[in-house]
Design an enzyme around this catalytic site. Structure first.
Site, PDB file in Angstrom:
ATOM      1  CB  SER A   1      40.841  36.372  35.658  1.00 63.74           C
ATOM      2  OG  SER A   1      39.552  36.476  35.120  1.00 63.74           O
ATOM      3  CB  THR A   2      44.682  40.330  35.033  1.00 61.96           C
ATOM      4  OG1 THR A   2      44.816  39.899  33.666  1.00 61.96           O
ATOM      5  CG2 THR A   2      46.017  40.903  35.481  1.00 61.96           C
ATOM      6  CG  HIS A   3      40.670  38.420  38.877  1.00 62.36           C
ATOM      7  ND1 HIS A   3      39.388  37.937  38.918  1.00 62.36           N
ATOM      8  CD2 HIS A   3      40.642  39.459  38.011  1.00 62.36           C
ATOM      9  CE1 HIS A   3      38.612  38.639  38.106  1.00 62.36           C
ATOM     10  NE2 HIS A   3      39.344  39.563  37.533  1.00 62.36           N
ATOM     11  CG  ASN A   4      47.882  37.669  38.677  1.00 65.93           C
ATOM     12  OD1 ASN A   4      47.260  38.439  37.956  1.00 65.93           O
ATOM     13  ND2 ASN A   4      48.535  36.647  38.212  1.00 65.93           N
TER      14      ASN A   4
ATOM     15  CG  ASN B   1      41.601  35.502  44.269  1.00 67.05           C
ATOM     16  OD1 ASN B   1      40.913  36.428  44.722  1.00 67.05           O
ATOM     17  ND2 ASN B   1      42.072  35.495  43.044  1.00 67.05           N
TER      18      ASN B   1
END
Ligand SMILES: Cc1cc2nc3c(=O)[nH]c(=O)nc-3n(C[C@H](O)[C@H](O)[C@H](O)COP(=O)(O)OP(=O)(O)OC[C@H]3O[C@@H](n4cnc5c(N)ncnc54)[C@H](O)[C@@H]3O)c2cc1C
Lengths: 588, 241
Positions: A513-516, A554
């Protein structure tokens, strides 16, 4: 010769989600605002029906994503290794151009819980000393859920959030998430309609004592006019959402919710193909005088500004701070410095269930289509006996059904007649049960500038040093059991599974996922954070840095609802306090 | 010129493709109507724009085994998959325009670090085809294209398992399995992507699996669970099947 632009009150670096919010709110406050966007213009008109209904162009060849040729990072697992570039996107895939990743996101719009925002406090209460890994570097967010609530509420109205309310001013509502924080208002719109997989999952989850609720969605379930007067059309479940530009004006994006309004304001302007290479500081290094960018003709341009907003996405923000000397770079050896500190990511895992007799029609879906449970997030269950901290959204989603890369049962040949028979027999006959997990921050997961590799502007790439830790691997094993128990109840003909093995290393090649997050985190003191609760740099007070970089670790929720809320919280402080009396908004 | 059907059609394609008069046609950047008309030329009248003649025959011979024709559904050749691969390689994908291709390269990097070869897909195909042909000539005294189906399957399996040492055929950097990975991925992409990219001819592959293509509007269908969707596919350029 550097070209010098007319001065502006505020320059916004990046015109994705956070940059669009900052742009419109600063412009509404009367400031002269200019956004500089590295990538191209992207308009709805270029992506009308049926153009985005093209898996190869949009999802496989990634036509509306950033190009690795320009935006690569380097990656490695630990400090002993030489980092190598992400030559093609793998575990994450950032956006570029007007709208940023907001044009091709999945549009699950979910809030973190009150506990997520005070995770360190929770950890100190729920775990005995020594129970958790000693290199953990988790921190509380310096804002509480209650402080952010009005801003979640507003951003969800901007997006036409469609969902089932679980907690209305402290009253638990049937059908929603009982573990969510209290909402001041119900969701603006009812949830999206269910698909077969979501009803099957929700039915079994309920039977097992869990609390399923529809994935909160920023693809709208009905017609919606947002607070900026922009209208969204009811989602038509086209099946091309995550990775795609919305062909129906239904998915909230900067384009469909903000940009049409802000573009009409005479005090707002923006430039595309304008790549910012640094923030320029005054000699005292306490304030910025503007930014330097390379324009579409390859010329160097200086943009003077009184306020600089870095809204270029989590890792780009960190890189610009490092390149510009804003804040001390983090050194994992000594633990000193803050810029680059506490980089975190997320993990996922799933089981794919095959049912010969069921038609899931996976092409009938919105990106956020799904049901989830929050029964395994920090504070909703006791993880202490298992020796980890964290949790996950556990869900059955159906984000789209385009066929390249479809799931096939175990034992299906990877090519030849057997593969063809496999895709014929099994397309549309599978569903997934998935986890999207928290990820803690650790002393040696961090970001800095790469010593070797450069981008086309001659700037060093950002280097990402990251690997899974025992905490996350234990979490995966715990959740695997929970998922497989649900699979058993559902009783498929067969299933396959994909979870992290207890000795797994981060696979940089397959999409997560692009949840950096992290790298320039928000906090209460400049000792352990790069920015304060208003996203203001502790060191250079006219630089504000909205983005996932602000998260100290996160949470299980997708990030963008939080990014929206933080941006509105920050811009309120800028317009109500900072522009009247420029200076640090929080005493160091 | 009549084109035979079934197995003999495939033999025909692979044998005589270069004997036919051809029009050099690029399929990109055309008007929608023109592109639709040209989207599905018969493969035998297609002049490859990237591959040289013997490379093209190699691709036909490999695709024919990766997705063989049978009564389950179309094979890769009937679906024009080689046309797709040729077009993709000739475009920005083939040139790796969007990839980060600055050195230094570490081709021995662990698999978890992703693609680290110094080659664009164009270069990778050229090198891979040459190495496989060298292997086939050494082992069977024939180029890959001329091997029977069973032997081609054996060679492809060996490639996939990395059991052919490309270094022995003057390819010290590229691994057999890496070349195979590209070939397989691109073949399956061509089979299942919109026909405007040159493959999935007649949307037969979509029909076979039940994917409705670019219909992309299902408001009246979302509430109907566990019912087989009744309509056939449409393409981005408006064809129906
Ligand atoms: C496929 C996908 C699915 C996703 N799904 C979800 C989801 O369901 N829910 C969720 O909450 N989140 C999701 N996300 C994440 C979400 O898209 C991001 O959280 C969000 O877009 C981040 O906003 P941002 O403003 O920080 O960055 P972006 O929206 O990415 O905008 C940053 C912009 O800055 C520009 N920029 C970068 N560097 C420079 C520079 N040097 N100079 C000028 N401009 C620059 C970029 O080109 C880009 O346009 C998803 C992301 C992806 C990729």
């Amino acid at each position: 010769m550097t070209i010098v632009n007319d001065a502006v009150d505020a320059v916004i670096v990046g015109l994705g989600w956070t940059g669009s919010i900052m742009s419109i709110e600063l412009a509404k406050a009367g400031l002269k605002v200019r956004a500089l966007e590295s990538g191209p213009e992207r308009t709805n008109a270029e992506h009308v029906y049926p153009k985005p209904a093209d898996q190869l162009g949009y999802s496989v060849r990634q036509k509306v994503f950033a190009k690795a040729s320009k935006a690569a990072l380097t990656v490695r697992h630990d400090r002993s290794q030489t980092a190598l570039p992400t030559r093609r996107w793998g575990a994450f895939k950032p956006g570029d151009g007007v709208g940023g990743a907001g044009v091709h996101w999945t549009a699950v719009l979910i809030r973190p819980t009150p506990t997520d925002l005070k995770l360190k406090t929770f950890a100190d209460q729920a775990y005995k000393p020594g129970q958790l890994q000693d290199d953990l570097q988790i921190q509380d967010f310096p804002v509480s859920y209650d402080e952010l609530e009005p801003h979640f509420d507003f951003f969800e109205k901007v997006c036409g959030a469609s969902g089932a309310t679980g907690n209305l001013r402290g009253q638990i509502q049937p059908g929603g998430d009982p573990f969510e924080g209290p909402r001041s208002n119900p969701y603006p719109m009812p949830p999206l309609q269910d698909t077969l997989n979501t009803t099957m999952f929700a039915g079994v989850a309920k039977k097992m004592g869990y609390h399923p609720f529809p994935n909160p969605s920023a693809a709208v379930s009905g017609p919606w006019t947002n607070p900026y007067g922009v209208q969204l059309a009811p989602c038509n479940y086209c099946g091309f959402c995550s990775d795609y530009f919305c062909l129906n004006y239904s998915k909230a994006s900067p384009q469909t919710t903000i940009l049409d309004a802000v573009k009409r304001m005479p005090n707002f302007s923006y430039r595309t193909d304008s790549h910012v290479i640094r923030v320029d500081l005054h000699d005292d290094r306490k304030t910025a005088k503007g930014v330097t960018y390379i324009d579409d003709k390859g010329q160097e341009v200086f943009q003077p500004a009184n306020i600089v907003i870095l809204a270029s996405f989590q890792f780009n923000n960190v890189r610009l701070m490092l390149q510009s000397g804003i804040g001390a770079p983090y050194d994992p050896a000594t633990g000193e410095g803050v810029v680059g500190r506490n980089y975190a990511f997320l993990s996922n895992g799933n089981a794919t269930l095959f049912f010969k007799d069921k038609n899931f029609n996976p092409f009938v879906s919105a990106g956020p289509t799904g049901q989830m449970i929050n029964d395994f997030s920090p504070g909703t269950f006791d993880a202490a006996p298992f020796g980890f901290i964290g949790g996950a959204k556990l869900h059955s989603s159906q984000a789209g059904g385009a066929p390249i890369g479809m799931s096939l049962p175990a034992g299906t040949p990877s090519w030849g007649a057997g593969w063809k028979k496999g895709i014929k027999d099994w397309y549309g006959h599978s569903m997934k049960i998935s986890i999207t997990t928290t990820c803690m921050s650790y002393r040696d997961n961090y970001l800095d500038l790469d010593p070797t590799y450069k981008d086309p502007y001659g700037q060093p790439l950002l280097r990402m040093t990251f690997d899974w830790k025992q905490n996350e691997l234990k979490l995966q094993q715990f959740l695997r059991d929970k998922v497989l128990a649900i699979v058993k109840e559902l009783g498929p003909d067969s299933y396959t599974e994909s979870f992290l093995k207890p000795d797994a290393h981060w696979d940089t090649t397959s999409y997560i996922s692009t949840h950096n997050v992290g790298g320039a985190v928000m906090g209460d003191t400049p000792k352990d954070s790069a920015i304060n609760k208003y996203l203001q740099s502790w060191d250079v007070h006219n630089v504000f840095v909205p983005g996932g970089n602000a998260f100290p670790q996160n949470f299980q929720a997708n990030p963008t609802d939080m990014l929206g809320a933080l941006s509105y919280y920050s811009v309120k402080a800028i317009t109500e306090q900072y522009i009247k009396k420029p200076g640090p908004l929080v005493a160091a | 010129m009549a084109v035979p059907n079934g197995a003999s059609r495939r033999a025909f394609l692979m044998g005589s493709v270069f004997a036919l008069p051809v029009a050099a046609i690029g399929m990109r950047f055309l008007g929608a109507a023109e592109a639709a008309r040209l989207a599905a030329p018969a493969i035998e009248s297609y002049q490859p724009v990237f591959f040289a003649n013997d490379e093209w025959r190699f691709i036909l011979a490999a695709c024919d085994r990766l997705i063989p024709a049978d009564d389950v559904g179309p094979g890769a050749l009937e679906a024009n998959v080689p046309v797709f691969i040729d077009q993709e390689l000739n475009g920005s994908y083939g040139k790796a325009d969007n990839w980060y291709m600055q050195g230094p390269f570490d081709p021995n990097a662990p698999a978890l670090m992703g693609y680290q070869l110094p080659y664009t897909p164009q270069e990778l195909y050229r090198r891979g085809i040459r190495a496989v042909d060298a292997y086939a000539r050494q082992t069977y005294q024939k180029p890959f294209t001329d091997l029977d189906a069973k032997t081609r399957d054996d060679v492809l399996t060996k490639l996939q398992r990395n059991q052919i040492d490309f270094a022995a055929f003057e390819e010290p950097v590229l691994k057999a399995s890496a070349f195979f990975g590209f070939l397989l991925t691109n073949t399956q992409e061509g089979y299942l992507s919109d026909p405007m990219y040159g493959g999935n001819r007649g949307m037969e592959a979509w029909k076979m699996i039940g994917f409705p293509g670019a219909r992309a509007s299902f408001l009246e269908w979302i509430g109907q669970h566990n019912v087989k969707y009744p309509l056939g596919p449409v393409s981005v350029l408006g064809e129906r099947a």
